[in-house]
Each structure stands twice: as C-alpha cells, then as structure tokens.
Design a protein around this motif. Sequence first.
Motif, short mmCIF file in Angstrom:
data_model
loop_
_atom_site.label_atom_id
_atom_site.label_comp_id
_atom_site.label_asym_id
_atom_site.label_seq_id
_atom_site.Cartn_x
_atom_site.Cartn_y
_atom_site.Cartn_z
N UNK A 82 -7.64 42.20 -15.43
CA UNK A 82 -8.64 43.02 -14.80
C UNK A 82 -8.05 43.95 -13.88
N UNK A 83 -7.31 43.08 -12.90
CA UNK A 83 -6.62 43.80 -11.97
C UNK A 83 -5.29 44.85 -12.47
N UNK A 84 -4.77 44.40 -13.52
CA UNK A 84 -3.81 45.11 -14.00
C UNK A 84 -4.39 46.44 -14.48
N UNK A 85 -5.77 46.40 -15.00
CA UNK A 85 -6.31 47.85 -15.47
C UNK A 85 -6.55 48.57 -14.27
N UNK A 86 -6.90 48.18 -13.35
CA UNK A 86 -7.07 48.58 -11.93
C UNK A 86 -5.72 49.32 -11.61
N UNK A 87 -4.84 48.69 -11.57
CA UNK A 87 -3.48 49.29 -11.29
C UNK A 87 -3.27 50.40 -12.22
N UNK A 89 -5.23 52.45 -13.69
CA UNK A 89 -6.34 53.52 -13.09
C UNK A 89 -5.68 54.16 -11.94
N UNK A 90 -5.35 53.42 -10.96
CA UNK A 90 -4.42 54.02 -9.79
C UNK A 90 -3.29 55.02 -10.36
N UNK A 91 -2.39 54.37 -11.38
CA UNK A 91 -1.51 55.40 -11.87
C UNK A 91 -2.01 56.80 -12.42
N UNK A 92 -3.03 56.56 -13.11
CA UNK A 92 -3.67 57.83 -13.58
C UNK A 92 -4.14 58.58 -12.54
N UNK A 93 -4.69 58.00 -11.60
CA UNK A 93 -5.14 59.02 -10.44
C UNK A 93 -3.86 59.60 -9.82
N UNK A 94 -2.72 58.97 -9.85
CA UNK A 94 -1.37 59.70 -9.25
C UNK A 94 -0.57 60.37 -10.22
N UNK A 99 3.23 55.53 -17.28
CA UNK A 99 3.23 54.42 -16.58
C UNK A 99 2.18 53.40 -16.89
N UNK A 100 0.93 54.05 -16.62
CA UNK A 100 -0.38 53.75 -16.83
C UNK A 100 -0.48 53.09 -18.37
N UNK A 101 0.03 54.23 -19.34
CA UNK A 101 -0.13 53.68 -20.60
C UNK A 101 0.74 52.44 -20.98
N UNK A 102 1.88 52.30 -20.49
CA UNK A 102 2.75 50.98 -20.64
C UNK A 102 1.81 49.84 -20.22
N UNK A 103 1.33 49.96 -19.00
CA UNK A 103 0.50 48.79 -18.44
C UNK A 103 -0.68 48.24 -19.53
N UNK A 104 -1.40 49.28 -20.12
CA UNK A 104 -2.54 49.14 -21.10
C UNK A 104 -1.77 48.67 -22.28
N UNK A 105 -0.82 49.13 -22.77
CA UNK A 105 -0.04 48.35 -23.99
C UNK A 105 0.46 47.08 -23.71
N UNK A 106 0.88 46.88 -22.71
CA UNK A 106 1.27 45.45 -22.41
C UNK A 106 0.20 44.42 -22.49
N UNK A 107 -1.02 45.03 -21.76
CA UNK A 107 -2.38 44.02 -21.67
C UNK A 107 -2.79 43.82 -23.47
#
Length: 290
Positions: A82-87, A89-94, A99-107
């Motif tokens: 859940x916190x990784x999702x927030x991370x 979203x933070x990358x999306x805002x930046x 990088x955000x897509x890699x996090x979601x794929x990892x999850x």
Amino acid sequence: MAPFDYLGAIETLHELRKSGERKSSLVVSLGERLLRDYTGKLGDEVWPVYEQVFISALDQGNDALAKTCFEKLEKRFPGSPRVKILEGMKLEAEDKLDEALRIYDEILGKDDSNIAASKRRVAVFKAKGQDQQAMETLSKYLDDFYNDAEGWLELSDLYLKFHLYQQAAFCLEELILLQPQNHFYHLKYAEILYTSDTSDNITLALKEFCRVVELCEDHVRALYGIKLCTTRLLNLPINNPISSIDMKTISDLNALAIERLSKIYLVNINRVGDGLNEIRQVIREWLEEE
C-alpha cells in the motif's frame, strides 16, 4: 478567532474517506492542522489520515506536506504494498512515469490481484498518452474484476475518445446490469446510442431516455433526448423499416417532452425576472421545431 474543532475535523475526514470524495483543499486544510497539533488525539486513525492527506497534498501540489506524510507511513509500514502504491503516485506527480510503472509492475509481479496497482498502471498509460495500452490494460483488468463500475465508466470514456461507440455502449450495458437504478448510466447509454446515429439505435435511445425520466422525474437532459429522438423518428421516410413502430406513441412522447421542457424553462425564467420574453420565445420555437 474560533478554536479549532479537532473532533469535527476528524469526523469530516472520516466521512470523506467513507464516501470516496477527494475535496483535496479541505482535506489539506484540516489534515495539516490535525497532524501538526492533534496526532495524539487520532489514535490508530492517524495512519488513514496520513494517507488521505498525502494524496490530497499531491493534488494540491504541496510537496513538503506530501513528503512528510509519506515518510511517516514508510517508517511505520516498511515494505507495505500500500505504501509502495503511494510511492508510485508520488513519482507520477513528479512526472517520473516510467519509474512509477516499474513499481506497479513489481507489486503485480508479487500479487496480480492488487487492484490499486492495476488501476494506477492504467492512469500511467493515460498520462503517457498511450490510450491504446490503457484500453487493453483496463479491459484485461475488468475481465478479472467485473464489478468495478468506475473501471467500466473509464473504459467507456476511452472508447468514446476514439469514436468506438459500439464498444462504449457495451461498457454502459455492463454498468446498467451492475446498477440498474442508476439514472446516470441510462442517460450516458442513451446519449451514446443517439450519437451512433442509426434508426434502431435512435429507438433504443428513446427507451433509455424514457427510463431516465422514470428514475429521475423532469430530468432536463433526458427530456431533451426524448425530444430529439422523437423528432428524428417522426421525420423518417415512410418506407423506412423502423416506421412500423407506433408513431402515435412517438408523437405523444414528443408533445410531452415539449410540454415538460417548456414548463421547466418557464419556471426558471420567472425566477430570474422580467424582460426575458425573447429568450422564452426562442426556447419555445426550438422545442416546436419538427
């Protein structure tokens, strides 16, 4: 200055989380004060508040507040999906979309049933302008999570962007099956059918506009829809196959729509004041056009 009502603020944020409303400006205003001065009063609810304020801070461009909330959550729940999702979203805002897509794929690599990660992937593809990829991803997601009404509505909007009316209509049919009493879905379905511009679809659109009025009396857009559909059907050539439908019913619906719209506009114009006879006349002439 009136004292800060922290109990009222806690209740307001709780109600917003329950309803799913963002109201980011209000959340930041209340949440920032709560997290600064009243964290001890929140108990375990402090963590949902941190998450809620983090998301709203991103919406508002308040990077400092978002950073503070994220650090608190990351420290309390290290490695949490859940916190990784927030991370992400933070990358999306930046604007660090890859990088955000890699996090979601990892999850999703660890848990392919993570709904939040799947939906964030769709958001990233849309932000990158990759609408085709977004449609494919969302369609696959809905194969697994059929009951997600928000997902069907988003997919419908994507199809409409490319004038894929048949596919968009299918999405609304699924929504109507899920929530048959939701007048908005019937209205959107009717408008898509009308836009697709065939005689059969105009007839079906008329039925859906009538359903909207049944669910929501004197709904102006639905009454306009009835007026437009009946006018089109009444002007069909005699040899058109669709002309076998009951034209008296169509004519009666046309007259009823004109009557109801005229009364609605008359009431609203009278509330505004005098001197609007010209507007009233223009509306009346348009409604009576055939």
